[in-house]
Design a protein around this motif. Sequence first.
Motif, PDB file in Angstrom:
ATOM      1  N   PHE A 308       0.841  -1.196   0.000  1.00 57.51           N
ATOM      2  CA  PHE A 308       0.000   0.000   0.000  1.00 57.51           C
ATOM      3  C   PHE A 308       0.874   1.243   0.000  1.00 57.51           C
ATOM      4  O   PHE A 308       2.072   1.162   0.291  1.00 57.51           O
ATOM      5  CB  PHE A 308      -0.972   0.032   1.186  1.00 57.51           C
ATOM      6  CG  PHE A 308      -0.333   0.156   2.551  1.00 57.51           C
ATOM      7  CD1 PHE A 308       0.337   1.307   2.946  1.00 57.51           C
ATOM      8  CD2 PHE A 308      -0.430  -0.886   3.457  1.00 57.51           C
ATOM      9  CE1 PHE A 308       0.910   1.421   4.220  1.00 57.51           C
ATOM     10  CE2 PHE A 308       0.148  -0.789   4.736  1.00 57.51           C
ATOM     11  CZ  PHE A 308       0.819   0.362   5.104  1.00 57.51           C
ATOM     12  N   GLY A 309       0.277   2.369  -0.345  1.00 58.89           N
ATOM     13  CA  GLY A 309       0.966   3.643  -0.267  1.00 58.89           C
ATOM     14  C   GLY A 309       0.023   4.664   0.342  1.00 58.89           C
ATOM     15  O   GLY A 309      -1.196   4.526   0.237  1.00 58.89           O
ATOM     16  N   LEU A 310       0.599   5.643   1.014  1.00 62.25           N
ATOM     17  CA  LEU A 310      -0.277   6.700   1.527  1.00 62.25           C
ATOM     18  C   LEU A 310       0.376   8.051   1.342  1.00 62.25           C
ATOM     19  O   LEU A 310       1.601   8.181   1.393  1.00 62.25           O
ATOM     20  CB  LEU A 310      -0.645   6.453   2.995  1.00 62.25           C
ATOM     21  CG  LEU A 310       0.364   6.709   4.088  1.00 62.25           C
ATOM     22  CD1 LEU A 310       0.108   8.042   4.737  1.00 62.25           C
ATOM     23  CD2 LEU A 310       0.303   5.624   5.111  1.00 62.25           C
ATOM     24  N   GLY A 311      -0.445   9.046   1.102  1.00 65.84           N
ATOM     25  CA  GLY A 311       0.033  10.404   0.889  1.00 65.84           C
ATOM     26  C   GLY A 311       0.268  11.089   2.226  1.00 65.84           C
ATOM     27  O   GLY A 311      -0.649  11.221   3.031  1.00 65.84           O
ATOM     28  N   VAL A 312       1.506  11.523   2.457  1.00 63.37           N
ATOM     29  CA  VAL A 312       1.844  12.067   3.774  1.00 63.37           C
ATOM     30  C   VAL A 312       1.227  13.452   3.994  1.00 63.37           C
ATOM     31  O   VAL A 312       0.771  13.761   5.092  1.00 63.37           O
ATOM     32  CB  VAL A 312       3.373  12.109   3.980  1.00 63.37           C
ATOM     33  CG1 VAL A 312       3.714  12.581   5.394  1.00 63.37           C
ATOM     34  CG2 VAL A 312       3.986  10.736   3.732  1.00 63.37           C
ATOM     35  N   GLU A 313       1.179  14.290   2.946  1.00 67.15           N
ATOM     36  CA  GLU A 313       0.592  15.630   3.113  1.00 67.15           C
ATOM     37  C   GLU A 313      -0.855  15.523   3.595  1.00 67.15           C
ATOM     38  O   GLU A 313      -1.292  16.265   4.474  1.00 67.15           O
ATOM     39  CB  GLU A 313       0.633  16.417   1.804  1.00 67.15           C
ATOM     40  CG  GLU A 313       1.972  17.061   1.491  1.00 67.15           C
ATOM     41  CD  GLU A 313       2.995  16.075   0.925  1.00 67.15           C
ATOM     42  OE1 GLU A 313       2.645  14.891   0.739  1.00 67.15           O
ATOM     43  OE2 GLU A 313       4.147  16.497   0.709  1.00 67.15           O
ATOM     44  N   ARG A 314      -1.578  14.608   2.997  1.00 62.83           N
ATOM     45  CA  ARG A 314      -2.979  14.411   3.380  1.00 62.83           C
ATOM     46  C   ARG A 314      -3.076  13.919   4.825  1.00 62.83           C
ATOM     47  O   ARG A 314      -3.913  14.364   5.602  1.00 62.83           O
ATOM     48  CB  ARG A 314      -3.600  13.380   2.442  1.00 62.83           C
ATOM     49  CG  ARG A 314      -5.060  13.593   2.208  1.00 62.83           C
ATOM     50  CD  ARG A 314      -5.571  12.680   1.134  1.00 62.83           C
ATOM     51  NE  ARG A 314      -5.488  13.262  -0.198  1.00 62.83           N
ATOM     52  CZ  ARG A 314      -6.075  12.723  -1.261  1.00 62.83           C
ATOM     53  NH1 ARG A 314      -6.768  11.606  -1.138  1.00 62.83           N
ATOM     54  NH2 ARG A 314      -5.971  13.296  -2.423  1.00 62.83           N
ATOM     55  N   LEU A 315      -2.170  13.023   5.173  1.00 65.88           N
ATOM     56  CA  LEU A 315      -2.122  12.510   6.541  1.00 65.88           C
ATOM     57  C   LEU A 315      -1.846  13.637   7.535  1.00 65.88           C
ATOM     58  O   LEU A 315      -2.461  13.721   8.599  1.00 65.88           O
ATOM     59  CB  LEU A 315      -1.022  11.439   6.605  1.00 65.88           C
ATOM     60  CG  LEU A 315      -0.704  10.820   7.951  1.00 65.88           C
ATOM     61  CD1 LEU A 315      -1.925  10.092   8.494  1.00 65.88           C
ATOM     62  CD2 LEU A 315       0.465   9.855   7.827  1.00 65.88           C
ATOM     63  N   MET A 316      -0.937  14.549   7.156  1.00 62.53           N
ATOM     64  CA  MET A 316      -0.577  15.662   8.047  1.00 62.53           C
ATOM     65  C   MET A 316      -1.795  16.514   8.391  1.00 62.53           C
ATOM     66  O   MET A 316      -1.921  17.013   9.501  1.00 62.53           O
ATOM     67  CB  MET A 316       0.472  16.550   7.378  1.00 62.53           C
ATOM     68  CG  MET A 316       1.829  15.921   7.295  1.00 62.53           C
ATOM     69  SD  MET A 316       2.485  15.649   8.945  1.00 62.53           S
ATOM     70  CE  MET A 316       3.897  14.652   8.538  1.00 62.53           C
ATOM     71  N   LEU A 317      -2.676  16.681   7.405  1.00 62.59           N
ATOM     72  CA  LEU A 317      -3.867  17.505   7.639  1.00 62.59           C
ATOM     73  C   LEU A 317      -4.798  16.842   8.656  1.00 62.59           C
ATOM     74  O   LEU A 317      -5.597  17.517   9.302  1.00 62.59           O
ATOM     75  CB  LEU A 317      -4.615  17.750   6.329  1.00 62.59           C
ATOM     76  CG  LEU A 317      -3.854  18.593   5.296  1.00 62.59           C
ATOM     77  CD1 LEU A 317      -4.600  18.636   3.975  1.00 62.59           C
ATOM     78  CD2 LEU A 317      -3.642  20.008   5.827  1.00 62.59           C
ATOM     79  N   LEU A 318      -4.686  15.522   8.780  1.00 63.20           N
ATOM     80  CA  LEU A 318      -5.562  14.800   9.714  1.00 63.20           C
ATOM     81  C   LEU A 318      -4.990  14.756  11.125  1.00 63.20           C
ATOM     82  O   LEU A 318      -5.710  14.477  12.080  1.00 63.20           O
ATOM     83  CB  LEU A 318      -5.768  13.359   9.230  1.00 63.20           C
ATOM     84  CG  LEU A 318      -6.542  13.185   7.927  1.00 63.20           C
ATOM     85  CD1 LEU A 318      -6.435  11.738   7.453  1.00 63.20           C
ATOM     86  CD2 LEU A 318      -8.004  13.567   8.118  1.00 63.20           C
ATOM     87  N   LEU A 319      -3.688  15.005  11.238  1.00 58.13           N
ATOM     88  CA  LEU A 319      -3.059  14.888  12.552  1.00 58.13           C
ATOM     89  C   LEU A 319      -3.470  16.043  13.439  1.00 58.13           C
ATOM     90  O   LEU A 319      -3.486  17.187  13.015  1.00 58.13           O
ATOM     91  CB  LEU A 319      -1.536  14.890  12.429  1.00 58.13           C
ATOM     92  CG  LEU A 319      -0.895  13.665  11.813  1.00 58.13           C
ATOM     93  CD1 LEU A 319       0.611  13.721  12.029  1.00 58.13           C
ATOM     94  CD2 LEU A 319      -1.458  12.405  12.423  1.00 58.13           C
ATOM     95  N   LYS A 320      -3.777  15.721  14.665  1.00 57.45           N
ATOM     96  CA  LYS A 320      -4.126  16.757  15.624  1.00 57.45           C
ATOM     97  C   LYS A 320      -2.872  17.089  16.436  1.00 57.45           C
ATOM     98  O   LYS A 320      -2.133  16.190  16.819  1.00 57.45           O
ATOM     99  CB  LYS A 320      -5.228  16.257  16.558  1.00 57.45           C
ATOM    100  CG  LYS A 320      -6.439  15.655  15.828  1.00 57.45           C
ATOM    101  CD  LYS A 320      -7.371  16.731  15.250  1.00 57.45           C
ATOM    102  CE  LYS A 320      -8.508  16.125  14.456  1.00 57.45           C
ATOM    103  NZ  LYS A 320      -8.167  15.778  13.057  1.00 57.45           N
TER     104      LYS A 320
END
Length: 423
Positions: A308-320
């Motif tokens: 699998f792969g995941l987009g880190v920028e998108r993940l960053m937006l979800l991090l609190k």
Amino acid sequence: MRYQKPKGTMDILPGESEKWQYVESVAQDTFNKYRFSEIRTPIFESYEVFERSSGDTSDIVSKEMYDFKDKGDRHIALRPEGTAGVVRAYVENKLYGPEHIKPYKVWYKGPMFRYERPQSGRQRQFHQIGVEAFGSDSPELDAEIITVGLEFLNRLGIKNLKVALNSLGDPESRAAYHKALVDYFTPFKDQLSDDSKVRLEKNPLRILDSKDAEDKKIVANAPSILDYLNDASKERFEYLQSLLDDLDVNYEIDPTMVRGLDYYNHTIFEFMVTDPAFDNKEITVLAGGRYNGLVEELGGPETPGIGFGLGVERLMLLLKDEDIPSQNDLDVYLVTIGDKAERASVKILSNLRKAGFVADKDYLQRKIKAQFKTANNLNAKYTVTIGDTELENDTANVKNMATGEQVSVSLENLAEELKKIEG
Ligand code: ATP
Ligand code: MG
């Protein structure tokens, strides 16, 4: 301004970079627990590596490649995703050989490049983290890949994850489905977008992934892959679901989901999340699947693979922010008064750092008040103040910045004294 960063790129500045380091450290820690080792492949490869791997009807290859001819007239592309380079490395380094333990499990992180129209959440240089496992076709491994992705995101505090799951079946099932799609779409040929007309010839499965509004209407009534899985593929898919049930994974079958790569088969999945950071719209944070034909396609022996792969920028937006522990807190800020202390500070700091303290000082010969202010701004745990008197008497003033408490300790043994104070 004279110079600006290229369109679609970002500077990750201090303050933000700590977040990235944290995410990467959680990735490393989680993946290592499952025996994935890190692999680092070049950020550019021969263009053909991506063309072969993603397929020439993919959006990536047909529109988004960041490619160029180098000075030796080689057709080069900056990598648009991680899997192709990893598979190339797997084949080139003969990682399928008997001396390597199977399944061969790796993870990667790093920048990817796609020539897309920059907009929110879409850049030309972005980052992905991913895993790949080669050499096993076992559905238990599919379950593990999904689990490791979930554990990674859970540890980062990402909640309300849903796994969208589908199966593309084995080659026989896909061939049957391929035919059903051609039969279904052909009568609509004139209404399809130009891209989808080409897809109909080359790879009708991709029409299902079309973002064109007219295409989408036609796609809505397209046949479902689940009706074309042969018995073995159906059984495998049901078995995987029972494994996920055992693991209490929250999944939902989505028969309309297809994935970009041409070589996906059997299990494909996306992790969906609904979050205020994306206007409470459901978005994909992680996506992957099984690609049993890909290693062969890049010249290796028949080898199953999944990742699998995941987009880190998108993940960053979800991090609190509250889920990110603060790092590199400053233990000691050294405050110096006068030239002698300034000179002595070089050695004192060096000793503190050797002893493991995070330590810093003012290098601007500022007044003592300004130095304390900086210590405050840097959130230093302690200040250590030295001047002529301290140097003569072998003492140092240690102030606990949170409580205001002050003690005088031996300068000679400063590091040990501080450790005592720390308890
Ligand atoms: P989309 O349909 O949004 O274009 P995709 O199918 O191209 O997505 P993948 O190739 O599966 O996406 O890439 C995995 C992840 O990488 C995406 O879910 C996204 O988070 C991220 N990603 C892809 N392209 C970009 C980009 N141009 N900028 C930032 N992140 C991206
Ligand atoms: Mg895309």
